[in-house]
Each structure stands twice: as structure tokens, then as C-alpha cells.
Design an enzyme around this catalytic site. Structure first.
Site, PDB file in Angstrom:
ATOM      1  N   ASP A  43       0.826  -1.200   0.000  1.00  0.00           N
ATOM      2  CA  ASP A  43       0.000   0.000   0.000  1.00  0.00           C
ATOM      3  C   ASP A  43       0.865   1.256   0.000  1.00  0.00           C
ATOM      4  O   ASP A  43       0.538   2.254  -0.654  1.00  0.00           O
ATOM      5  CB  ASP A  43      -0.918   0.012   1.226  1.00  0.00           C
ATOM      6  CG  ASP A  43      -2.027  -1.031   1.114  1.00  0.00           C
ATOM      7  OD1 ASP A  43      -2.180  -1.625   0.024  1.00  0.00           O
ATOM      8  OD2 ASP A  43      -2.732  -1.246   2.113  1.00  0.00           O
ATOM      9  N   TYR A  46       2.139   1.936  -3.469  1.00  0.00           N
ATOM     10  CA  TYR A  46       1.035   2.438  -4.290  1.00  0.00           C
ATOM     11  C   TYR A  46       0.796   3.912  -3.978  1.00  0.00           C
ATOM     12  O   TYR A  46       0.626   4.740  -4.881  1.00  0.00           O
ATOM     13  CB  TYR A  46      -0.241   1.622  -4.021  1.00  0.00           C
ATOM     14  CG  TYR A  46      -1.451   2.099  -4.782  1.00  0.00           C
ATOM     15  CD1 TYR A  46      -1.750   1.599  -6.043  1.00  0.00           C
ATOM     16  CD2 TYR A  46      -2.307   3.060  -4.228  1.00  0.00           C
ATOM     17  CE1 TYR A  46      -2.861   2.038  -6.745  1.00  0.00           C
ATOM     18  CE2 TYR A  46      -3.410   3.511  -4.922  1.00  0.00           C
ATOM     19  CZ  TYR A  46      -3.690   2.993  -6.176  1.00  0.00           C
ATOM     20  OH  TYR A  46      -4.788   3.441  -6.868  1.00  0.00           O
ATOM     21  N   LEU A  93     -35.904  -9.146 -10.442  1.00  0.00           N
ATOM     22  CA  LEU A  93     -35.968 -10.609 -10.475  1.00  0.00           C
ATOM     23  C   LEU A  93     -37.134 -11.123  -9.645  1.00  0.00           C
ATOM     24  O   LEU A  93     -37.462 -10.560  -8.595  1.00  0.00           O
ATOM     25  CB  LEU A  93     -34.670 -11.216  -9.920  1.00  0.00           C
ATOM     26  CG  LEU A  93     -33.390 -10.926 -10.701  1.00  0.00           C
ATOM     27  CD1 LEU A  93     -32.200 -11.508  -9.950  1.00  0.00           C
ATOM     28  CD2 LEU A  93     -33.464 -11.521 -12.099  1.00  0.00           C
ATOM     29  N   GLU A 124     -24.656 -16.872  -8.890  1.00  0.00           N
ATOM     30  CA  GLU A 124     -23.855 -15.776  -8.351  1.00  0.00           C
ATOM     31  C   GLU A 124     -24.407 -15.369  -6.986  1.00  0.00           C
ATOM     32  O   GLU A 124     -25.620 -15.425  -6.775  1.00  0.00           O
ATOM     33  CB  GLU A 124     -23.910 -14.566  -9.303  1.00  0.00           C
ATOM     34  CG  GLU A 124     -23.575 -14.901 -10.747  1.00  0.00           C
ATOM     35  CD  GLU A 124     -23.987 -13.791 -11.717  1.00  0.00           C
ATOM     36  OE1 GLU A 124     -24.327 -12.685 -11.247  1.00  0.00           O
ATOM     37  OE2 GLU A 124     -23.969 -14.039 -12.936  1.00  0.00           O
ATOM     38  N   LYS A 126     -26.129 -13.193  -4.339  1.00  0.00           N
ATOM     39  CA  LYS A 126     -27.039 -12.052  -4.479  1.00  0.00           C
ATOM     40  C   LYS A 126     -26.648 -10.993  -3.447  1.00  0.00           C
ATOM     41  O   LYS A 126     -26.941 -11.128  -2.259  1.00  0.00           O
ATOM     42  CB  LYS A 126     -28.488 -12.482  -4.280  1.00  0.00           C
ATOM     43  CG  LYS A 126     -29.467 -11.347  -4.541  1.00  0.00           C
ATOM     44  CD  LYS A 126     -30.910 -11.798  -4.359  1.00  0.00           C
ATOM     45  CE  LYS A 126     -31.854 -10.635  -4.651  1.00  0.00           C
ATOM     46  NZ  LYS A 126     -31.639  -9.500  -3.744  1.00  0.00           N
ATOM     47  N   ARG A 147     -30.282   2.301 -10.830  1.00  0.00           N
ATOM     48  CA  ARG A 147     -31.324   1.543 -11.524  1.00  0.00           C
ATOM     49  C   ARG A 147     -32.601   2.368 -11.654  1.00  0.00           C
ATOM     50  O   ARG A 147     -33.275   2.330 -12.671  1.00  0.00           O
ATOM     51  CB  ARG A 147     -31.628   0.251 -10.757  1.00  0.00           C
ATOM     52  CG  ARG A 147     -32.742  -0.577 -11.394  1.00  0.00           C
ATOM     53  CD  ARG A 147     -33.075  -1.813 -10.554  1.00  0.00           C
ATOM     54  NE  ARG A 147     -34.127  -2.570 -11.196  1.00  0.00           N
ATOM     55  CZ  ARG A 147     -35.430  -2.316 -11.047  1.00  0.00           C
ATOM     56  NH1 ARG A 147     -35.827  -1.324 -10.281  1.00  0.00           N
ATOM     57  NH2 ARG A 147     -36.336  -3.049 -11.664  1.00  0.00           N
ATOM     58  N   CYS A 423     -61.885   7.602  10.850  1.00  0.00           N
ATOM     59  CA  CYS A 423     -63.012   8.475  10.484  1.00  0.00           C
ATOM     60  C   CYS A 423     -64.361   7.972  10.970  1.00  0.00           C
ATOM     61  O   CYS A 423     -65.359   8.693  10.871  1.00  0.00           O
ATOM     62  CB  CYS A 423     -63.053   8.675   8.974  1.00  0.00           C
ATOM     63  SG  CYS A 423     -63.585   7.213   8.050  1.00  0.00           S
TER      64      CYS A 423
END
Length: 680
Positions: A43, A46, A93, A124, A126, A147, A423
Site C-alpha cells: 500500500d 502504491y 428478479l 452468483e 445475491k 437503476r 373516520c
């Protein structure tokens, strides 16, 4: 290396080459670290490369590029998020909650594809995060969006760019597509979530309920510099529109390709031949669930081959070729303190369990919907019962079952009230319905919920109309229907509790801005039963105006792909009600004018043509529908005056006779193929 005071526009060649080298090195190490999970340097090493690039770009601003790794620190704050329309819808889905439901999905897939043996799937994890879409042009990230409603999302490009695992530029490759749209899930890891909440607690800020909420809140910051401080991550999982590049024939090929191009995919993804390996994968992931550094609530199972996916198609907003196979919900044990009736915007009275607060999956739950009396009686739920509560799909609290052995004899049965608790109007249960309804035409509870729905983000988007303010507007009589929102005055608002002059003006400005909604948002805002966001989009595209929709017959509604008998009945009933017609007039008089969006151009030989199929064709019906839609046409289930052609196979049904009565052209399969451009 560099001059002390370089002349503007003059960058030493040595500095330019070093900046290019540093960018290449940093991108390489980002790929090794985030995508391959196999770093080559420490690190600290980097950080030294990164700081050197920052210093070079600071000294020579001409070296700074939009795709430089240094641009991940965050752009200036935005005033708002602009809408982004997805090239292809981002579908949701359908769920399988247990093994039986997944096996039913597998059986449906094989039956529709006429495959007797196993189907190849990709399974995969989720992820419990925020769905986004990334758009790359010639390898460069140009748009990142949420999305949203699946059709239109929000432009969060500058925030997306701050995520370390999102490359601003894809790795050079000969097969890189000209345009690559890829969908993924933005997440916040558990440890990062814990640290974020600790910091918020220290500064007195409200805590996030769970990592998903924290990720969503971070991604929707108007100031990207705040997003840059949150360690968000991403896993890419699905294609959108792809133009150019290699012909990818399967989900697995797609995942391998995007990983090669520099995008992060989940190393736990697995190919499964048939249902049994999927069941084993699901069990394995459920066992590992708590060991993972991020939240998952199930697995996603997709038919691997893209040609099979196309054959299977979609139902409304969900693909037939994929399913979310959920894990067993997180559970907790608590006691029902009371059951209270809650009145919704359509008058449905829902029993709600008031619970002794309990932690379930990291969230404190103090209430849970009991849905209806049938559900209460089926589970024999009583006030005072000790119960197991769970978060269905790790989100919605519900009572799973009663611990009957814990009963003391003091528990009380709940009975639905005969009159509305708000009501006082009669509460009735219509024959054949599970729900009880309040018949009060002016019930304040219904009005409050209608206003909240009307003003919500996905409807008219009136910011500032919170629950307490709506209650005050109803209780004081300032608002008797949603049209009254457009006659509010500042002097009325400032008299309300906790409403200062500036807050009142902000609300009035938000109300004024809402007067030009899209037609789809307006239809959704009306709160027609059975009409959600997607159905509102469908209706807006088909009719083009509220007036045309209001005058549509049930038959015309049924001719629209995706509109079933129940939905058509509810739409017709809504617009037949005099009070709803009066409301539309009031809204129009007060300046609310929905804007019809220009229909998306549909290319192809059958563009704009509507077909109905009757009888048996030489190919599966699903394949015929696919061919029509690929050429820009659409297929509906019933014949109406809006039908252009009835495609007739062998043994046609009553649709042929109806087409003849209405004078609709009928064609056989040979003529249909000529329309498609196929040679005889």
C-alpha cells in the site's frame, strides 16, 4: 524533472511521459488489487505512485485527464441528479423462497425450451447493495447511473468515479466493445459499515440502519467528495447494450470478458450444469453467509446461454431466464404487545403487530404487518403471543410463526373493527376479497396516504412533504385532496408547527416544480390500484395523454401487452368514478399538465405493428414473438381495433373470427415470414 515556474501550456516531455507511465502503473495495480485480488506492491508503494502523479498534475494542470486515477477524489457538488434513460430496461428478479420454488423455476425453463436434460446455469451471490449501470465508450467511463425504476435512473457518474474498484478507463484490448453497458451492485462491506456508524455516532449524526442503506446514501450524495470518503465497492454482473467487440454467447463468457477488460466480478460465481449443482451452491453460500465481508441474502441463478435467454423472454419487469433464490430469513423472538388497524390510501385496513423491539439482522424491529385477517387466522396470531419474526428477503419484517408453547392463557384474539379507527365510517369485507376496507370517502387516513404517495420521489417528487407535515395539512383542512396542494399559500404554511418562512417557501417551490411531470409519473401518482411504476410507463407510452387513458375501454386496455383483466378492471373503475374525474379537472385547472415523452424510435421491418397469434405455428410461439419484437413489432393477447395483423396457424381459435368481424387483416405463416424479409 520539472521547471520551477513553467510557462503556461509548456509541459516538459519528460513530465508528460512520466505522467502517462504513472497512470499506466496505477491502473495496472488497481486491476491487480481490486479485480484479481492479487496485489504486486505494498500500500505504501502504491501511495507513493499516486502522490507523485498528483504532484505532477498539480504542477502541470494540462496533464490532468478525465480518466486519470486522481479524479477519484470527487468532483464539485451537484445541485441535483439528472435522469438517465437506460438503453435496455434494468429488470427486477422474481424470487424463489425455498427449494421447491427453485425446482419449479427449473422445470418451467426446461419445459419452455423443450429440453429434457439439464440446463446450464450461472449462479452468483445475491449482493444486498445498490444496482447501477456503467456505460463505457471506446473504453472510457462516460455515465454511471442508478437503476431507478428500471427504465430511468439517476446520473451519479461523479460519485461512481470515486469508487476505487470502478476503472475510469478499461484495460486496452483488441476486442474491447465500442460501447459497453454493464450492470453491477455497489456495496459497503460490513467492517466499513461498522466504522462509518462509529464515526457518525461520535459526531452526533444519525446511524445508518444497515450496509445497504449506507451504500445508497453514500452513492446519492450531491457532493462527490463525501462519497469519496466512503469505501464503496462494486461487483459487475450483467450486460446492458453492447455494440462492437466480440460476439459473447453466454453469461459466463460475458463475466470472463469484463474481468479481462478490467471490471470486478465476484470470484464466488459458479457455472452449474442443472438444478442439483445449483442447490449445492445455494447451501454452500448460505453456510458461508456470515463469513463473507459483505451482506448477501441469496443467490441469483441465470440461464447461461444468451440465445436461450432470448427464447425465454420476460414477464412484465422480470426475466423468465433468471431468479433470485433467497436464503432463509434472519429471525428473532419477541412478543406482540398489541395489534392495531392501519388505514392505507385505497381504504384497505391492515392489521399491524406492535412488537417489543427486537434486533433482527442488524435492524431493530418494533412493528410488522400481519397483512389481513386470513393471515392472522391461518397463523392463529393473538395479542400477547410470543412469536418468531423475520425480515423477508432480509428487508420486510413479518411474523413467521407463533410459539404456542409459550402461551399463558392471557393472550387475546384480534377482531377487525366494524368502523374505521380514523373516520368512523363502516369497515366492510367485499365478497371474494381478503381485505377489509374503510368506506369513508373523506377518511383522513386515506387522504394522508394518498398525498404521501402522490408526492413521493417516484411520482410527483414534491420534496419536503413528510409524514408529520401531511398530517397537519389534513388535520387543519388546508388539503382535502391532492389538487389542494397547488392552492397552498405561504401565510397558511407558516402557521403550522415547525414550519419556518424558508421551509414554507422551499415547499411551495417544490410544489410549483411538480406541475410538469412526465405522463408516466403522473399516472403513477394517481394511485390507481394495480398500476405501479412500470404499468404507468406502459400506459403512458400507449395512450400519450391522460384523457385518452381515461376514455379507454376495458377491451382496449386488455389489448396492451402486460395489462391483465384485473388491472384493466381497476383502471376502468378509477376513471369511471365521478370524484376522480373531478380531481383530474381540478389538477388541470391548477396548472398541473403532464408531459408526454416522445416515444422511443423502434427500428425494424415491423416497427409500430401490433400482432395477435392464434393457432399453432411451425416454430414455438415464444420464438415467433421474439422474431416480431426483434423487428420492432409487438404481440398482444387479444384482438382489438388497434391490432394490425392476426397471424393464423393451424387449428386457430376464436381470435380468427373476431379479427374477421373487426376487419383486421389475417396472414398465414408464409406471408408473415415475407413481412420479416425472409425469401420464399
Amino acid at each position: 524533472m520539472a521547471q520551477a515556474n513553467p510557462s503556461p501550456g509548456k509541459v516538459p516531455e519528460e513530465a508528460r511521459k512520466r505522467a502517462e507511465e504513472l497512470r499506466r502503473l496505477i491502473e495496472h495495480h488497481n486491476y491487480r488489487y481490486y479485480v484479481l485480488d492479487s496485489p504486486e506492491i505494498t500500500d505504501a508503494e502504491y501511495d507513493r505512485l499516486f502522490r507523485e502523479l498528483e504532484e505532477l498534475e498539480k504542477r502541470y494542470p494540462e496533464l490532468r485527464t478525465p480518466t486519470s486515477p486522481t479524479q477519484k477524489v470527487g468532483a464539485p457538488p451537484a445541485e441535483k441528479f439528472e435522469p438517465v434513460r437506460h438503453s435496455l430496461p434494468m429488470l427486477s428478479l422474481s424470487n424463489a423462497m425455498d427449494e421447491r420454488e427453485f425446482l419449479e423455476f427449473d422445470e418451467r425453463v426446461r419445459k419452455m425450451l423443450r429440453i429434457s436434460g439439464p440446463v446450464d446455469y450461472v449462479a452468483e451471490p445475491k449482493l444486498d447493495g445498490v444496482a447501477v449501470e456503467l456505460v463505457y465508450l471506446r473504453g472510457e467511463l462516460v455515465v454511471g447511473s442508478t437503476r431507478g425504476d428500471g427504465i430511468t435512473g439517476e446520473n451519479v457518474t461523479n460519485n461512481i468515479k470515486t469508487i476505487r474498484s470502478v476503472p475510469l478507463r478499461l484495460r486496452p484490448a483488441a476486442d474491447l466493445p465500442e460501447r459497453l453497458e454493464v450492470r453491477g451492485e455497489v456495496i459497503l462491506g460490513r467492517e466499513a459499515f461498522r466504522k462509518l456508524n462509529e464515526e457518525r455516532a461520535r459526531t452526533g449524526e444519525p446511524l445508518f440502519a444497515n450496509p445497504r442503506n449506507a451504500a445508497a446514501g453514500s452513492l446519492r450524495q450531491l457532493d462527490p467528495r463525501i462519497t469519496a470518503q466512503r469505501p464503496l465497492d462494486i461487483f459487475c454482473h450483467s450486460p446492458g447494450l453492447i455494440e462492437g467487440g466480440p460476439k459473447l454467447e453466454s453469461q459466463w463468457e460475458f463475466l470472463e470478458a469484463i474481468r479481462r477488460w478490467g471490471l470486478k466480478t465476484n470470484p464466488l460465481n459458479r457455472r452449474c450444469r442443472g438444478a442439483e449443482p445449483v442447490l449445492r451452491y445455494h447451501a454452500e453460500m448460505e453456510r458461508k453467509r456470515e463469513e463473507l465481508p459483505y451482506d448477501v441474502d441469496g443467490i441469483v441463478v441465470k440461464v447461461d446461454r444468451f440465445d436461450l435467454q432470448r427464447r425465454l423472454g420476460e414477464i412484465s419487469r422480470s426475466p423468465r431466464w433468471a431468479i433470485a433464490y433467497k436464503f432463509k430469513a434472519h429471525q428473532g423472538i419477541t412478543r406482540i404487545v398489541d395489534i392495531v388497524p392501519s388505514v392505507g390510501r385505497t381504504g384497505v385496513v391492515t392489521p399491524v403487530a406492535q412488537l417489543e423491539p427486537v434486533q433482527v439482522g442488524g435492524v431493530t424491529i418494533s412493528s410488522a404487518s400481519l397483512h389481513n385477517m386470513d393471515e392472522i387466522e391461518r397463523k392463529d396470531i393473538r395479542i400477547g403471543d410470543t412469536v418468531i419474526v423475520e425480515r423477508a428477503g432480509d428487508v420486510i419484517p413479518q411474523v413467521a410463526r407463533v410459539l404456542v408453547e409459550k402461551r399463558t392463557g392471557k393472550e387475546k384474539k384480534f377482531r377487525m373493527p366494524e368502523t374505521c379507527p380514523v373516520c368512523g365510517a363502516p369497515v366492510v369485507r367485499e365478497p371474494g376479497e381478503a381485505a377489509y376496507r374503510c368506506l369513508g370517502a373523506s377518511c383522513p387516513a386515506q387522504l394522508r396516504e394518498r398525498i404521501r404517495h402522490f408526492a413521493s420521489k417516484r411520482a410527483m417528487d414534491i420534496d419536503g412533504l413528510g409524514e408529520k407535515l401531511v398530517s397537519q395539512l389534513v388535520e387543519t383542512g388546508l388539503v382535502r385532496d391532492v389538487a389542494d396542494l397547488y392552492t397552498l399559500r405561504k401565510e397558511d404554511l407558516v402557521r403550522l408547527e415547525r414550519m419556518a418562512d424558508k421551509s414554507a417557501q422551499n415547499l411551495l417551490d417544490a410544489i410549483a416544480r411538480s406541475k410538469r411531470p412526465t405522463l408516466a409519473r403522473f399516472i403513477h401518482a394517481l394511485g390507481i390500484p394495480q398500476v405501479g411504476e412500470h404499468m404507468a410507463e406502459v400506459l403512458a407510452e400507449h395512450f400519450g395523454s391522460v384523457e385518452r387513458l381515461a376514455d379507454a375501454s376495458e377491451e382496449e386496455l386488455l389489448s396492451i401487452h402486460g395489462v391483465g383483466p384485473e388491472t384493466a378492471k381497476e383502471i376502468r373503475a378509477f376513471f369511471s368514478a365521478p370524484q376522480n374525474r373531478a380531481l383530474l379537472r381540478k389538477l388541470r385547472e391548477r396548472g398541473v399538465v403532464p408531459q408526454a415523452e416522445a416515444p422511443r424510435a423502434k427500428a425494424g421491418r415491423l416497427a409500430g405493428k401490433t400482432f395477435v397469434i392464434t393457432g399453432t405455428l411451425s416454430i414455438p410461439r415464444e420464438k415467433a414473438i421474439e422474431l416480431i419484437e426483434r423487428e420492432g413489432g409487438r404481440v398482444t393477447s387479444s384482438v382489438s381495433k388497434n391490432t394490425d395483423y392476426v397471424l393464423v396457424g393451424t387449428d386457430p381459435g376464436s381470435k380468427l373470427e373476431k379479427a374477421r368481424k373487426l376487419g383486421i387483416p389475417t396472414i398465414d405463416e408464409a406471408e408473415w415470414r415475407r413481412l420479416l424479409g425472409e425469401k420464399a
